[in-house]
Scaffold this motif. Structure first.
Motif, PDB file in Angstrom:
ATOM      1  N   TRP A  68       0.847  -1.199   0.000  1.00 61.31           N
ATOM      2  CA  TRP A  68       0.000   0.000   0.000  1.00 61.31           C
ATOM      3  C   TRP A  68       0.882   1.248   0.000  1.00 61.31           C
ATOM      4  O   TRP A  68       0.669   2.180  -0.785  1.00 61.31           O
ATOM      5  CB  TRP A  68      -0.894  -0.045   1.247  1.00 61.31           C
ATOM      6  CG  TRP A  68      -1.996   0.977   1.321  1.00 61.31           C
ATOM      7  CD1 TRP A  68      -2.079   2.188   0.693  1.00 61.31           C
ATOM      8  CD2 TRP A  68      -3.206   0.861   2.087  1.00 61.31           C
ATOM      9  NE1 TRP A  68      -3.234   2.845   1.030  1.00 61.31           N
ATOM     10  CE2 TRP A  68      -3.941   2.048   1.884  1.00 61.31           C
ATOM     11  CE3 TRP A  68      -3.707  -0.115   2.946  1.00 61.31           C
ATOM     12  CZ2 TRP A  68      -5.186   2.282   2.513  1.00 61.31           C
ATOM     13  CZ3 TRP A  68      -4.937   0.114   3.561  1.00 61.31           C
ATOM     14  CH2 TRP A  68      -5.667   1.294   3.341  1.00 61.31           C
ATOM     15  N   PHE A  69       1.870   1.254   0.877  1.00 58.09           N
ATOM     16  CA  PHE A  69       2.745   2.417   1.037  1.00 58.09           C
ATOM     17  C   PHE A  69       3.558   2.693  -0.231  1.00 58.09           C
ATOM     18  O   PHE A  69       3.619   3.828  -0.708  1.00 58.09           O
ATOM     19  CB  PHE A  69       3.681   2.189   2.229  1.00 58.09           C
ATOM     20  CG  PHE A  69       4.702   3.267   2.424  1.00 58.09           C
ATOM     21  CD1 PHE A  69       4.377   4.432   3.090  1.00 58.09           C
ATOM     22  CD2 PHE A  69       6.009   3.121   1.945  1.00 58.09           C
ATOM     23  CE1 PHE A  69       5.323   5.443   3.263  1.00 58.09           C
ATOM     24  CE2 PHE A  69       6.949   4.115   2.118  1.00 58.09           C
ATOM     25  CZ  PHE A  69       6.608   5.282   2.787  1.00 58.09           C
ATOM     26  N   VAL A  70       4.189   1.669  -0.765  1.00 59.50           N
ATOM     27  CA  VAL A  70       5.091   1.873  -1.907  1.00 59.50           C
ATOM     28  C   VAL A  70       4.345   2.343  -3.140  1.00 59.50           C
ATOM     29  O   VAL A  70       4.732   3.330  -3.779  1.00 59.50           O
ATOM     30  CB  VAL A  70       5.891   0.578  -2.209  1.00 59.50           C
ATOM     31  CG1 VAL A  70       6.610   0.685  -3.548  1.00 59.50           C
ATOM     32  CG2 VAL A  70       6.882   0.303  -1.089  1.00 59.50           C
ATOM     33  N   TRP A  71       3.272   1.656  -3.490  1.00 63.71           N
ATOM     34  CA  TRP A  71       2.538   2.054  -4.693  1.00 63.71           C
ATOM     35  C   TRP A  71       1.982   3.475  -4.565  1.00 63.71           C
ATOM     36  O   TRP A  71       2.003   4.247  -5.524  1.00 63.71           O
ATOM     37  CB  TRP A  71       1.413   1.064  -4.981  1.00 63.71           C
ATOM     38  CG  TRP A  71       1.910  -0.251  -5.486  1.00 63.71           C
ATOM     39  CD1 TRP A  71       2.081  -1.393  -4.771  1.00 63.71           C
ATOM     40  CD2 TRP A  71       2.317  -0.565  -6.822  1.00 63.71           C
ATOM     41  NE1 TRP A  71       2.564  -2.408  -5.565  1.00 63.71           N
ATOM     42  CE2 TRP A  71       2.720  -1.928  -6.831  1.00 63.71           C
ATOM     43  CE3 TRP A  71       2.379   0.153  -8.018  1.00 63.71           C
ATOM     44  CZ2 TRP A  71       3.175  -2.559  -7.984  1.00 63.71           C
ATOM     45  CZ3 TRP A  71       2.843  -0.477  -9.165  1.00 63.71           C
ATOM     46  CH2 TRP A  71       3.228  -1.820  -9.145  1.00 63.71           C
ATOM     47  N   THR A  72       1.510   3.819  -3.371  1.00 66.87           N
ATOM     48  CA  THR A  72       0.897   5.138  -3.180  1.00 66.87           C
ATOM     49  C   THR A  72       1.933   6.250  -3.165  1.00 66.87           C
ATOM     50  O   THR A  72       1.713   7.326  -3.734  1.00 66.87           O
ATOM     51  CB  THR A  72       0.092   5.175  -1.861  1.00 66.87           C
ATOM     52  OG1 THR A  72      -0.873   4.117  -1.875  1.00 66.87           O
ATOM     53  CG2 THR A  72      -0.633   6.497  -1.700  1.00 66.87           C
ATOM     54  N   THR A  73       3.063   6.028  -2.522  1.00 67.42           N
ATOM     55  CA  THR A  73       4.057   7.099  -2.411  1.00 67.42           C
ATOM     56  C   THR A  73       4.896   7.264  -3.670  1.00 67.42           C
ATOM     57  O   THR A  73       5.425   8.350  -3.923  1.00 67.42           O
ATOM     58  CB  THR A  73       4.996   6.849  -1.211  1.00 67.42           C
ATOM     59  OG1 THR A  73       5.614   5.560  -1.342  1.00 67.42           O
ATOM     60  CG2 THR A  73       4.215   6.902   0.102  1.00 67.42           C
ATOM     61  N   GLN A  74       5.024   6.206  -4.462  1.00 65.18           N
ATOM     62  CA  GLN A  74       5.873   6.300  -5.654  1.00 65.18           C
ATOM     63  C   GLN A  74       5.122   6.741  -6.898  1.00 65.18           C
ATOM     64  O   GLN A  74       5.744   7.161  -7.874  1.00 65.18           O
ATOM     65  CB  GLN A  74       6.567   4.956  -5.915  1.00 65.18           C
ATOM     66  CG  GLN A  74       7.453   4.486  -4.771  1.00 65.18           C
ATOM     67  CD  GLN A  74       8.430   5.543  -4.300  1.00 65.18           C
ATOM     68  OE1 GLN A  74       9.175   6.111  -5.109  1.00 65.18           O
ATOM     69  NE2 GLN A  74       8.435   5.825  -3.003  1.00 65.18           N
ATOM     70  N   MET A  75       3.804   6.645  -6.891  1.00 68.13           N
ATOM     71  CA  MET A  75       3.036   6.952  -8.104  1.00 68.13           C
ATOM     72  C   MET A  75       3.140   8.417  -8.513  1.00 68.13           C
ATOM     73  O   MET A  75       2.953   8.763  -9.684  1.00 68.13           O
ATOM     74  CB  MET A  75       1.560   6.577  -7.906  1.00 68.13           C
ATOM     75  CG  MET A  75       0.835   7.426  -6.876  1.00 68.13           C
ATOM     76  SD  MET A  75      -0.864   6.850  -6.609  1.00 68.13           S
ATOM     77  CE  MET A  75      -1.450   8.080  -5.421  1.00 68.13           C
ATOM     78  N   ASN A  76       3.464   9.300  -7.560  1.00 68.33           N
ATOM     79  CA  ASN A  76       3.515  10.730  -7.849  1.00 68.33           C
ATOM     80  C   ASN A  76       4.888  11.214  -8.285  1.00 68.33           C
ATOM     81  O   ASN A  76       5.024  12.350  -8.728  1.00 68.33           O
ATOM     82  CB  ASN A  76       3.104  11.536  -6.612  1.00 68.33           C
ATOM     83  CG  ASN A  76       1.736  11.173  -6.084  1.00 68.33           C
ATOM     84  OD1 ASN A  76       1.628  10.572  -5.026  1.00 68.33           O
ATOM     85  ND2 ASN A  76       0.704  11.526  -6.814  1.00 68.33           N
ATOM     86  N   HIS A  77       5.925  10.375  -8.124  1.00 63.89           N
ATOM     87  CA  HIS A  77       7.280  10.880  -8.333  1.00 63.89           C
ATOM     88  C   HIS A  77       8.134  10.069  -9.305  1.00 63.89           C
ATOM     89  O   HIS A  77       8.770  10.633 -10.187  1.00 63.89           O
ATOM     90  CB  HIS A  77       8.005  10.961  -6.989  1.00 63.89           C
ATOM     91  CG  HIS A  77       7.419  11.967  -6.059  1.00 63.89           C
ATOM     92  ND1 HIS A  77       7.392  13.314  -6.335  1.00 63.89           N
ATOM     93  CD2 HIS A  77       6.815  11.819  -4.841  1.00 63.89           C
ATOM     94  CE1 HIS A  77       6.807  13.960  -5.338  1.00 63.89           C
ATOM     95  NE2 HIS A  77       6.445  13.076  -4.429  1.00 63.89           N
ATOM     96  N   ILE A  78       8.182   8.748  -9.155  1.00 64.24           N
ATOM     97  CA  ILE A  78       9.071   7.944  -9.998  1.00 64.24           C
ATOM     98  C   ILE A  78       8.819   8.144 -11.497  1.00 64.24           C
ATOM     99  O   ILE A  78       9.773   8.225 -12.279  1.00 64.24           O
ATOM    100  CB  ILE A  78       8.979   6.447  -9.611  1.00 64.24           C
ATOM    101  CG1 ILE A  78       9.821   6.198  -8.359  1.00 64.24           C
ATOM    102  CG2 ILE A  78       9.487   5.549 -10.737  1.00 64.24           C
ATOM    103  CD1 ILE A  78       9.939   4.751  -7.945  1.00 64.24           C
ATOM    104  N   PRO A  79       7.553   8.268 -11.944  1.00 69.09           N
ATOM    105  CA  PRO A  79       7.353   8.468 -13.386  1.00 69.09           C
ATOM    106  C   PRO A  79       7.712   9.873 -13.869  1.00 69.09           C
ATOM    107  O   PRO A  79       7.728  10.125 -15.072  1.00 69.09           O
ATOM    108  CB  PRO A  79       5.839   8.223 -13.562  1.00 69.09           C
ATOM    109  CG  PRO A  79       5.402   7.491 -12.344  1.00 69.09           C
ATOM    110  CD  PRO A  79       6.277   8.007 -11.254  1.00 69.09           C
TER     111      PRO A  79
END
Length: 431
Positions: free
Chosen positions: A321-332
């Motif tokens: 839950w944490f990883v998908w939510t926190t990375q969706m706004n920045h890594i791409p």
């Protein structure tokens, strides 16, 4: 003219060329609202950590300083003795985008967008208690069979994930006027309720906000030994034949490494190490109080080793839950070296939104409004949607891309961006 203004008028004047020469580890100047400060020694005492000061050395830190400090009068007491000069009048100018953004900030302040709703935050905290009590009630009433165990685990995962979003509010000083009370509740939620550390979170998170997605300045993208992100570093490492992983396959092994292992494995080593290194034994005590609390709650149902297994199972699920939510706004988004951009351009290059909805807002703790949150980090999250149209207008006026996407598309783009970065690394490696 007041004494303060008279003092400023007598200050020496410096050009940007002179100020930028003071950007080393032992010699750090920065500019706030046209005044030059020597923070070389004081940086070590900075509550947000020395690194965040160092990352702004030789720069105009006005917008970052404004964004991170709620009680500016109090902070200015520490800054005033550090004044060494002011910008030369011919160098002291604001670009159109800076003027418009600072005007927008004054506008949202006048609209009371930084005023928190006590009811909102009472409800967000209340749900944490409710979900944990539901988990205990499931064990007490239905026992520890497979179905009750899974249902109770889901309630515990939800409590922990939502606690993560709640601590984020207090860490950004978004709830109380008093920084002291924000810090106290932050420690209570993050250390006692979640088994992590407030100081560790502050150290990492404010570096991220100050310089998002900037190589060697944002700790959240220091993934080099496992993952390549962006377009710059993969090519650099590929040309130098650097790397320990088959990065061209990282979009595949990502599923088996970061989402399942970040919280239950990596953070359980990094956080105690950080607290021991900084000799923050008080927070270490509160962090381990979490485990005593968990044992007290679940030992009667599943015993000592059962509680141990339950903890790691919950962390395993929460980590996804944490990883998908926190990375969706920045890594791409863009990941690159420092370009000396202004506050707005830098934040928009590194962040994107996920389309608003009741579920998306709750699921992500309003981190789906990442653009607004990065522009105004201390704004209570229930007001981010209200300022979204104003931020869109600012971007449109200055030709800055404002990116918002559906939730599943945002998840998909994480994997897609990892695949693209891996391919760039492989291509450069084989040149």
């Amino acid at each position: 003219m007041c004494q303060e203004e008279k003092r400023k008028d007598k200050l020496a004047e410096y050009s940007w060329e002179e100020i930028r020469q003071h950007a080393t580890k032992t010699d750090r100047w920065l500019v706030i609202e046209g005044i030059v400060y020597d923070v070389s020694i004081w940086a070590k005492k900075h509550p947000g950590g020395e690194r965040i000061i160092g990352n702004h050395a030789g720069e105009d830190a006005t917008d970052a300083w404004t964004a991170f400090h709620a009680d500016k009068k109090m902070v200015m007491k520490y800054l005033r003795p550090l004044m060494v000069g002011r910008l030369r009048p011919e160098d002291d100018y604001e670009a159109d985008l800076q003027k418009d953004f600072r005007s927008l900030r004054r506008q949202v302040e006048e609209m009371d967008m930084f005023k928190p709703s006590k009811l909102f935050f009472a409800l967000t905290l209340g749900q944490l208690v409710v979900f944990e009590l539901l988990a205990v009630a499931i064990f007490w009433y239905f026992g520890t069979g497979v179905i009750p165990y899974l249902v109770a685990s889901i309630f515990l995962v939800t409590a922990q994930a939502q606690a993560g979003w709640s601590q984020h509010d207090f860490g950004h000083l978004s709830v109380f006027k008093s920084s002291k009370w924000n810090h106290r509740i932050h420690i209570f939620i993050l250390n006692l309720f979640k088994g992590a550390s407030s100081s560790w979170w502050n150290y990492r998170h404010f570096q991220h906000h100050a310089k998002p997605n900037i190589i060697r300045k944002d700790p959240d993208i220091r993934l080099d030994y496992l993952f390549m992100v962006g377009k710059t570093l993969p090519i650099e490492w590929g040309k130098k034949k650097k790397g320990f992983m088959p990065y061209n396959k990282q979009h595949t092994y990502f599923y088996f490494v970061l989402p399942p292992l970040l919280l239950p494995i990596y953070f359980n080593f990094e956080i105690p190490y950080f607290l021991m290194k900084t000799k923050n034994y008080w927070e270490l005590f509160w962090m381990y109080s979490f485990f005593a609390r968990y044992l007290l709650m679940f030992y009667p149902f599943v015993g000592f080793w059962g509680t141990f297994i339950l903890y790691f199972f919950v962390r395993f699920l929460e980590s996804h839950w944490f990883v998908w939510t926190t990375q969706m706004n920045h890594i791409p988004m863009e990941v690159d070296k420092e370009k000396g951009r202004d506050w707005v351009t830098m934040q928009l290059a590194a962040t994107c939104n996920v389309d608003p909805s009741f579920f998306n807002d709750w699921f992500s703790g309003h981190l789906n409004y990442q653009i607004e949150h990065h522009l105004f980090p201390s704004m209570p999250r229930h007001n981010l949607a209200k300022v979204m149209p104003l931020c869109k207008s600012l971007c449109k006026k200055h030709g800055i891309e404002y990116t918002s996407k559906p939730l599943l598309t945002a998840f998909k783009d994480i994997v897609g961006s990892l695949k693209e970065s891996g391919e760039l690394w492989l291509e450069a490696y084989n040149m």
